[in-house]
Design a protein around this motif. Structure first.
Motif, short mmCIF file in Angstrom:
data_model
loop_
_atom_site.label_atom_id
_atom_site.label_comp_id
_atom_site.label_asym_id
_atom_site.label_seq_id
_atom_site.Cartn_x
_atom_site.Cartn_y
_atom_site.Cartn_z
N ALA A 78 0.87 -1.33 -0.13
CA ALA A 78 -0.04 -0.16 0.06
C ALA A 78 0.76 0.98 0.00
CB ALA A 78 -1.07 -0.02 1.36
N GLY A 79 2.07 1.14 0.69
CA GLY A 79 2.99 2.46 0.78
C GLY A 79 3.40 2.50 -0.42
N GLY A 80 3.96 1.30 -1.38
CA GLY A 80 4.17 1.37 -2.60
C GLY A 80 3.46 1.77 -3.73
N LEU A 130 -8.56 5.33 -4.04
CA LEU A 130 -9.39 5.28 -2.87
C LEU A 130 -9.94 3.63 -2.60
CD1 LEU A 130 -11.62 8.48 -3.43
CD2 LEU A 130 -9.71 8.19 -1.86
N VAL A 131 -10.34 3.19 -3.56
CA VAL A 131 -10.61 1.82 -3.31
C VAL A 131 -9.56 0.90 -2.84
CG1 VAL A 131 -11.97 -0.42 -4.52
CG2 VAL A 131 -12.63 2.03 -4.95
N LEU A 132 -8.52 0.86 -3.50
CA LEU A 132 -7.26 0.00 -3.12
C LEU A 132 -6.91 0.42 -1.69
CD1 LEU A 132 -5.37 0.23 -6.22
CD2 LEU A 132 -6.19 -2.04 -5.38
N ASN A 163 -13.06 -10.87 6.18
CA ASN A 163 -12.21 -9.56 6.23
C ASN A 163 -11.34 -9.87 4.64
OD1 ASN A 163 -13.60 -8.21 8.28
ND2 ASN A 163 -12.07 -9.18 9.67
N ASN A 164 -10.90 -10.85 4.76
CA ASN A 164 -10.16 -11.24 3.69
C ASN A 164 -10.78 -10.77 2.18
OD1 ASN A 164 -8.58 -13.46 5.73
ND2 ASN A 164 -7.26 -12.09 4.80
N LEU A 165 -11.87 -11.52 2.16
CA LEU A 165 -12.61 -11.77 1.15
C LEU A 165 -13.20 -10.15 0.58
CD1 LEU A 165 -14.98 -14.74 1.39
CD2 LEU A 165 -13.07 -14.37 -0.19
N ILE A 166 -13.68 -9.35 1.47
CA ILE A 166 -13.65 -7.87 1.41
C ILE A 166 -12.68 -7.03 0.94
CG2 ILE A 166 -14.47 -5.71 2.36
CD1 ILE A 166 -15.77 -7.51 4.41
N SER A 167 -11.09 -7.55 1.49
CA SER A 167 -10.00 -6.84 0.89
C SER A 167 -9.84 -7.38 -0.53
CB SER A 167 -8.95 -7.23 1.76
OG SER A 167 -9.19 -6.78 3.17
N LEU A 168 -9.89 -8.77 -0.69
CA LEU A 168 -9.69 -9.10 -2.36
C LEU A 168 -10.55 -8.57 -3.39
CD1 LEU A 168 -8.92 -12.88 -1.43
CD2 LEU A 168 -7.05 -11.09 -2.10
N ALA A 169 -11.84 -8.32 -3.02
CA ALA A 169 -12.80 -7.78 -3.63
C ALA A 169 -12.59 -6.35 -4.04
CB ALA A 169 -14.34 -7.88 -3.26
N LEU A 170 -12.34 -5.59 -3.02
CA LEU A 170 -11.87 -4.19 -3.26
C LEU A 170 -10.68 -4.17 -4.05
CD1 LEU A 170 -12.76 -2.88 0.34
CD2 LEU A 170 -14.11 -2.44 -1.83
N THR A 171 -9.73 -5.01 -3.79
CA THR A 171 -8.42 -5.20 -4.54
C THR A 171 -8.72 -5.32 -5.94
OG1 THR A 171 -7.17 -5.87 -2.74
CG2 THR A 171 -6.19 -6.16 -4.98
N THR A 197 -9.06 -2.90 -11.64
CA THR A 197 -9.75 -2.74 -12.68
C THR A 197 -9.98 -1.21 -13.19
OG1 THR A 197 -11.06 -4.74 -12.33
CG2 THR A 197 -12.21 -2.90 -13.69
N LEU A 198 -10.26 -0.36 -11.95
CA LEU A 198 -10.37 1.14 -12.17
C LEU A 198 -9.09 1.84 -12.73
CD1 LEU A 198 -12.33 2.03 -9.04
CD2 LEU A 198 -13.19 2.01 -11.40
N PHE A 199 -8.05 1.09 -12.43
CA PHE A 199 -6.51 1.60 -13.10
C PHE A 199 -6.28 0.91 -14.28
CE2 PHE A 199 -5.39 3.00 -8.81
CZ PHE A 199 -4.62 4.06 -9.22
N VAL A 200 -6.84 -0.35 -14.54
CA VAL A 200 -6.48 -0.80 -15.95
C VAL A 200 -7.45 0.11 -17.22
CG1 VAL A 200 -6.81 -2.68 -17.47
CG2 VAL A 200 -5.88 -3.14 -15.22
N ILE A 201 -8.65 0.40 -16.77
CA ILE A 201 -9.60 0.99 -17.74
C ILE A 201 -8.85 2.30 -18.39
CG2 ILE A 201 -11.60 2.26 -18.06
CD1 ILE A 201 -12.81 0.23 -16.16
N PRO A 202 -8.46 3.01 -17.57
CA PRO A 202 -7.88 4.44 -18.34
C PRO A 202 -6.41 4.08 -18.74
CG PRO A 202 -7.57 4.62 -15.71
CD PRO A 202 -8.15 3.38 -16.17
N ALA A 203 -5.88 3.03 -18.47
CA ALA A 203 -4.41 2.89 -19.07
C ALA A 203 -4.56 2.25 -20.52
CB ALA A 203 -3.87 1.68 -18.34
#
Length: 314
Positions: free
Chosen positions: A98-100, A125-127, A295-303, A308-314
């Motif tokens: 996350a820091g990176g 924000l989602v990540l 909690n892990n599933l929520i984290s993975l889903a948000l990840t 996806t949000l980053f890939v779309i504009p790329a």
């Protein structure tokens, strides 16, 4: 080609956490053992890269960024070894990456003037939100954390977060500098600087241990790593885990630095971090039976959503 290099870097960075976790499980812990781990890591890395590159170039700019990189990287790595005693592999790697992800994102936007879109902002924000559930998790043994352990885990995670964030920033700053040296040579220079820092630290610890009355200070600092009786088998296991970590970390950095030559920081580091967070959760479950709970599933889903949000504009 950039995205292929990025994917390869993600694979190496994900696997490296498995070797660190194995090392942590087989040693007594503490600052001396963590410093030994980093000394051995960068010794292996320096030897491998020296054979691979067969050249060594350095200038003032590269040396400055290498020292900054070394301090940040060592802080992150040592803190992560301690943090793994209080949190799962996937959670610690999440804070690390996350820091990176977050710090280079803002570095790229505010310092380098990289483009920003609504989708990029939403992605970051989602990540970031994907990390929150890990604070509510139980420790690796399945028990609820005490208040003291929670504070330690939070502070260590903060060091891991900031350390890896500055590693990404300094590596990017070097790569785009007019005085930058070759990628492999820069990674080799980083390894030499880190090896020097940890080597001096080990010698200081040896002197302090001897001053406290230990009759075999060198053996205590450089060999006595196990929580129980030290045997050659455990020492060789520690060396093997450390060497494998060094190989994965070194190769991951090489491929990541090659991406940094042409890929925007605001895309590269969040995407890399999100993928590695996802992969380490899967590998932690497969290799260490770390349960993937709600909690892990929520984290993975948000990840996944954030990536996806980053890939779309790329």
């Amino acid at each position: 080609m950039d995205f292929l290099y990025l994917l390869i870097a993600c694979l190496f960075f994900s696997v490296q956490f498995l070797f660190q976790k194995n090392f942590q499980k087989n040693t007594r812990g503490g600052f001396a053992v963590s410093l030994w781990n980093q000394f051995a890591v960068y010794l292996c890395m320096a030897l491998y890269l020296a054979v691979k590159t067969r050249s060594f170039a350095v200038n003032g700019t590269a040396l400055l960024y290498s020292v900054l990189y070394a301090v940040s990287g060592l802080s992150c790595s040592i803190a992560s070894l301690f943090a793994m005693r209080y949190g799962k592999v996937s959670a610690v790697s999440g804070f690390c990456l996350a820091g990176g992800m977050v710090l280079p994102f803002f570095y790229g936007i505010f310092w380098l003037g990289e483009s920003v879109t609504v989708l990029k902002i939403a992605g970051i924000l989602v990540l970031c939100a994907s990390l929150i559930p890990s604070l509510c998790e139980k420790d690796p043994s399945g028990k609820a954390r005490s208040r003291s352990d929670f504070i330690k885990y939070t502070l260590l995670s903060l060091v891991v977060f900031c350390g890896n964030g500055f590693v990404s920033i300094f590596s990017k700053a070097h790569q785009i500098s007019p005085n930058a040296i070759g990628t492999d040579e820069f990674v080799l220079l980083n390894a030499v600087v880190c090896l020097t820092i940890t080597g001096v630290g080990m010698l200081i610890l040896t002197a302090v241990t001897g001053a406290r009355g230990d009759k075999k200070p060198f053996r205590t600092v450089f060999y006595e790593l196990a929580a129980g009786p030290m045997v050659p088998k455990v020492f060789l296991l520690c060396v093997a885990m450390t060497a494998c970590y060094a190989l994965c970390n070194g190769l991951g950095n090489i491929f990541s630095l090659r991406c940094a030559l042409t890929m925007d920081s605001s895309i590269q580091f969040p995407l890399l971090s999100g993928i590695v967070i996802f992969l380490t959760a899967i590998l932690g479950w497969l290799c260490f039976r770390e349960k993937i709970g709600k909690n892990n599933l929520i984290s993975l889903a948000l990840t996944v959503v954030g990536i996806t949000l980053f890939v779309i504009p790329a």
